[in-house]
Design a protein around this motif. Structure first.
Motif, PDB file in Angstrom:
ATOM      1  N   SER A   1      23.530   4.979 -16.959  1.00 30.21           N
ATOM      2  CA  SER A   1      23.454   3.540 -16.706  1.00 30.21           C
ATOM      3  C   SER A   1      22.019   3.009 -16.625  1.00 30.21           C
ATOM      4  N   GLY A   2      21.066   3.902 -16.353  1.00 29.07           N
ATOM      5  CA  GLY A   2      19.683   3.462 -16.152  1.00 29.07           C
ATOM      6  C   GLY A   2      19.417   2.950 -14.751  1.00 29.07           C
ATOM      7  N   ALA A   3      20.445   2.954 -13.894  1.00 22.91           N
ATOM      8  CA  ALA A   3      20.294   2.462 -12.519  1.00 22.91           C
ATOM      9  C   ALA A   3      19.270   3.312 -11.763  1.00 22.91           C
ATOM     10  N   LEU A   4      18.506   2.654 -10.905  1.00 21.32           N
ATOM     11  CA  LEU A   4      17.481   3.333 -10.109  1.00 21.32           C
ATOM     12  C   LEU A   4      17.935   3.475  -8.664  1.00 21.32           C
ATOM     13  N   THR A   5      17.666   4.647  -8.082  1.00 24.41           N
ATOM     14  CA  THR A   5      17.946   4.912  -6.673  1.00 24.41           C
ATOM     15  C   THR A   5      16.660   5.416  -6.030  1.00 24.41           C
ATOM     16  N   ARG A   6      16.216   4.766  -4.966  1.00 27.41           N
ATOM     17  CA  ARG A   6      14.986   5.208  -4.291  1.00 27.41           C
ATOM     18  C   ARG A   6      15.203   6.569  -3.659  1.00 27.41           C
ATOM     19  N   VAL A   7      14.275   7.493  -3.939  1.00 29.47           N
ATOM     20  CA  VAL A   7      14.379   8.843  -3.386  1.00 29.47           C
ATOM     21  C   VAL A   7      13.193   9.213  -2.506  1.00 29.47           C
TER      22      VAL A   7
ATOM     23  N   GLN B   1       0.839  -1.191   0.000  1.00 29.64           N
ATOM     24  CA  GLN B   1       0.000   0.000   0.000  1.00 29.64           C
ATOM     25  C   GLN B   1       0.880   1.249   0.000  1.00 29.64           C
ATOM     26  N   SER B   2       1.675   1.384  -1.073  1.00 26.55           N
ATOM     27  CA  SER B   2       2.661   2.460  -1.103  1.00 26.55           C
ATOM     28  C   SER B   2       2.910   2.967  -2.518  1.00 26.55           C
ATOM     29  N   ILE B   3       3.483   4.169  -2.560  1.00 26.97           N
ATOM     30  CA  ILE B   3       4.018   4.763  -3.778  1.00 26.97           C
ATOM     31  C   ILE B   3       5.496   4.983  -3.519  1.00 26.97           C
ATOM     32  N   VAL B   4       6.318   4.634  -4.493  1.00 25.26           N
ATOM     33  CA  VAL B   4       7.756   4.839  -4.347  1.00 25.26           C
ATOM     34  C   VAL B   4       8.259   5.577  -5.584  1.00 25.26           C
ATOM     35  N   ALA B   5       9.213   6.477  -5.361  1.00 18.91           N
ATOM     36  CA  ALA B   5       9.833   7.225  -6.456  1.00 18.91           C
ATOM     37  C   ALA B   5      11.313   6.873  -6.520  1.00 18.91           C
ATOM     38  N   PHE B   6      11.789   6.643  -7.732  1.00 19.41           N
ATOM     39  CA  PHE B   6      13.197   6.352  -7.976  1.00 19.41           C
ATOM     40  C   PHE B   6      13.769   7.408  -8.910  1.00 19.41           C
ATOM     41  N   ALA B   7      14.992   7.835  -8.656  1.00 18.68           N
ATOM     42  CA  ALA B   7      15.728   8.651  -9.615  1.00 18.68           C
ATOM     43  C   ALA B   7      16.418   7.689 -10.571  1.00 18.68           C
ATOM     44  N   ARG B   8      16.429   8.031 -11.848  1.00 20.45           N
ATOM     45  CA  ARG B   8      17.037   7.167 -12.867  1.00 20.45           C
ATOM     46  C   ARG B   8      18.319   7.810 -13.377  1.00 20.45           C
TER      47      ARG B   8
END
Length: 75
Positions: A36-42, A25-32
């Motif tokens: 490299s296309g790597a994702l980091t949770r922000v 039950q969540s929303i998460v945002a990642f910076a791309r």
């Protein structure tokens, strides 16, 4: 981790990826990373932080680059 990811949406320009997870039950945002296309949770926003069923059974996700809308299985 995220369980039962139900929808994904890229922010304008593709620099961020948003996801809704039903079981969490969540929303998460990642910076791309553009190279490299790597994702980091922000950012992470969960139902228990909002209450009143705001993120209960999230199913769909839409963004215009400024705002985010979440469709719920509860109506």
């Amino acid at each position: 981790g995220l369980n039962d990811v139900r929808d994904l949406a890229f922010g304008s320009g593709g620099g961020h990826l948003l996801a809704v997870a039903g079981a969490n039950q969540s929303i998460v945002a990642f910076a791309r990373n553009p190279v490299s296309g790597a994702l980091t949770r922000v950012a992470l926003l969960q139902e228990f932080e909002l209450g009143d069923g705001v993120l209960a059974s999230p199913r769909t996700l839409e963004t215009d680059g400024t705002r985010v809308w979440v469709g719920s299985g509860n109506g």
